[in-house]
Design an enzyme around this catalytic site. Structure first.
Site, PDB file in Angstrom:
ATOM      1  N   HIS A 100       0.806  -1.220   0.000  1.00 30.19           N
ATOM      2  CA  HIS A 100       0.000   0.000   0.000  1.00 30.19           C
ATOM      3  C   HIS A 100       0.839   1.269   0.000  1.00 30.19           C
ATOM      4  O   HIS A 100       0.300   2.369  -0.163  1.00 30.19           O
ATOM      5  CB  HIS A 100      -0.977   0.002   1.182  1.00 30.19           C
ATOM      6  N   ASP A 123      -9.984  -0.346   3.775  1.00 34.97           N
ATOM      7  CA  ASP A 123      -8.799  -0.972   4.367  1.00 34.97           C
ATOM      8  C   ASP A 123      -9.079  -1.371   5.814  1.00 34.97           C
ATOM      9  O   ASP A 123      -9.833  -0.697   6.517  1.00 34.97           O
ATOM     10  CB  ASP A 123      -7.649   0.042   4.330  1.00 34.97           C
ATOM     11  N   HIS A 125      -6.721  -1.137   7.889  1.00 32.06           N
ATOM     12  CA  HIS A 125      -5.789  -0.271   8.606  1.00 32.06           C
ATOM     13  C   HIS A 125      -5.991   1.187   8.202  1.00 32.06           C
ATOM     14  O   HIS A 125      -6.508   1.479   7.123  1.00 32.06           O
ATOM     15  CB  HIS A 125      -4.350  -0.691   8.293  1.00 32.06           C
ATOM     16  N   ASP A 127      -3.335   3.347   7.963  1.00 29.08           N
ATOM     17  CA  ASP A 127      -2.140   3.765   7.212  1.00 29.08           C
ATOM     18  C   ASP A 127      -1.809   5.227   7.475  1.00 29.08           C
ATOM     19  O   ASP A 127      -1.403   5.972   6.584  1.00 29.08           O
ATOM     20  CB  ASP A 127      -2.311   3.503   5.714  1.00 29.08           C
ATOM     21  N   HIS A 140       4.405   0.946   4.206  1.00 34.61           N
ATOM     22  CA  HIS A 140       3.036   0.653   3.738  1.00 34.61           C
ATOM     23  C   HIS A 140       1.989   0.987   4.793  1.00 34.61           C
ATOM     24  O   HIS A 140       0.792   1.010   4.484  1.00 34.61           O
ATOM     25  CB  HIS A 140       2.904  -0.798   3.254  1.00 34.61           C
ATOM     26  N   ASP A 227      -7.445  -1.801  -0.338  1.00 34.77           N
ATOM     27  CA  ASP A 227      -6.506  -2.807   0.155  1.00 34.77           C
ATOM     28  C   ASP A 227      -7.297  -4.102   0.346  1.00 34.77           C
ATOM     29  O   ASP A 227      -8.317  -4.102   1.047  1.00 34.77           O
ATOM     30  CB  ASP A 227      -5.912  -2.332   1.481  1.00 34.77           C
ATOM     31  N   ASP A 229      -6.809  -6.464   2.188  1.00 30.76           N
ATOM     32  CA  ASP A 229      -6.957  -6.905   3.570  1.00 30.76           C
ATOM     33  C   ASP A 229      -8.143  -6.229   4.263  1.00 30.76           C
ATOM     34  O   ASP A 229      -8.452  -6.534   5.415  1.00 30.76           O
ATOM     35  CB  ASP A 229      -5.659  -6.747   4.370  1.00 30.76           C
ATOM     36  N   GLU A 272      -2.031  -4.913  -2.282  1.00 27.92           N
ATOM     37  CA  GLU A 272      -1.719  -5.905  -1.259  1.00 27.92           C
ATOM     38  C   GLU A 272      -2.160  -7.330  -1.591  1.00 27.92           C
ATOM     39  O   GLU A 272      -2.355  -8.151  -0.690  1.00 27.92           O
ATOM     40  CB  GLU A 272      -2.275  -5.484   0.125  1.00 27.92           C
TER      41      GLU A 272
END
Length: 300
Positions: A100, A123, A125, A127, A140, A227, A229, A272
């Site tokens: 990412h 996402d 996360h 980030d 990332h 992303d 994930d 990702e």
């Protein structure tokens, strides 16, 4: 949505410490991306991959404890220049990751064309880390902070300007793993976040519809940074930093379908995908399915 599209691959795994995500663009292409988009009547130009230089040492940390800073910065600038050109040529840039950290380059190339670029950050996360808050030094986990002008100047000044985006123009969807420094920044800057708690309580239809209306009021273009994930690892196992309790396949398709109907997107990236950790290219195939929904594929 713009029917003229450019695909740019960024085979980079230097923003983190697990190998394999550099093969993500190839995996997504192999899963039938071009055939999918051409079947939806898009004029697609695949520009190939951004060249990535590798460090002498895989775990070298440079300048403020950031892993592979030089290589990530160099790749980000190359990507920014490519994306900038495609936007100038009135083509929709679709970027394939890679980890990412590639969003640093994507946003640097795109945002200069807009007064108020909006960002949907799909996402697990946030980030939103920097060298001061990151427990790992992995870039990332920093691209959204970098794009806000927070972090190492070698990253924040990519493409000659900073910041790229404003905090009030960001919507994070699917968050369920935030570090303390990220939570603090979210509160201080007033960033709009729909965590899995909100998704569960409100439902994806309401979440994505609210996000669209929120961004419509204040932006002149919207970038989707997705992303894989963000999805639950049971459905998207081929990611480097899986977090249980994520978005479902169906919820994500619904989000893409509603985004397509809104016609607010001006650029997108899917990141990702890690084929080494995947099961028979399941995650890349899922990514292509989501891209299909985002660009107008319907059941009927």
């Amino acid at each position: 949505m713009n029917k003229n599209m450019s695909i740019i691959g960024v085979p980079m795994d230097l923003g983190q410490s697990r190998r394999g995500v550099d093969m993500g663009p190839s995996a997504i292409r192999y899963a039938g991306l071009l055939e999918k988009l051409e079947g939806l009547d898009y004029n697609v130009d695949d520009l190939g991959d951004v060249p990535i230089s590798r460090p002498d040492s895989r775990h070298e940390r440079q300048d403020g404890d950031l892993r592979n800073l030089k290589q990530v910065a160099d790749a980000s600038l190359k990507l920014a220049e490519m994306v900038d050109q495609e936007v100038s040529d009135k083509r929709f840039p679709l970027v394939l990751g890679g980890d990412h950290s590639i969003a640093i380059g994507s946003l640097a190339g795109i945002s200069k064309h807009y007064e108020n670029l909006g960002v949907i950050w799909y996402d697990a996360h946030g980030d939103l880390n920097s060298a001061e808050t990151s427990p790992s030094g992995n870039i990332h986990g920093m691209p959204l902070a970098v794009s806000l002008g927070i972090g190492h100047e070698r990253l924040t000044n990519i493409h000659g300007y900073s910041p790229k985006i404003k905090p009030e123009n960001i919507v994070i969807i699917g968050a369920r793993s935030l570090d303390p420094g990220e939570k603090k920044l979210i509160k201080e800057r007033g960033i709009q976040v729909y965590s899995m708690h909100e998704v569960d309580r409100m439902g994806m239809t309401n979440v994505i519809s609210e996000a669209i209306e929120y961004l419509k009021e204040r932006t002149d273009g919207v970038h989707l940074s997705l992303d894989l994930d963000g999805l639950d690892p049971d459905e998207a196992p081929g990611v480097g930093t899986p977090v249980i309790g994520g978005l479902s396949y169906r919820e994500s398709h619904l989000a893409m379908e509603i985004l397509q109907e809104s016609a607010i997107l001006t650029s997108a990236e899917f990141v990702e995908v890690n084929p080494i950790l995947d099961e028979k290219n399941k995650t890349a195939t899922l990514a292509v399915g989501l891209i299909g929904s985002l660009f107008g594929e319907k059941l009927k």
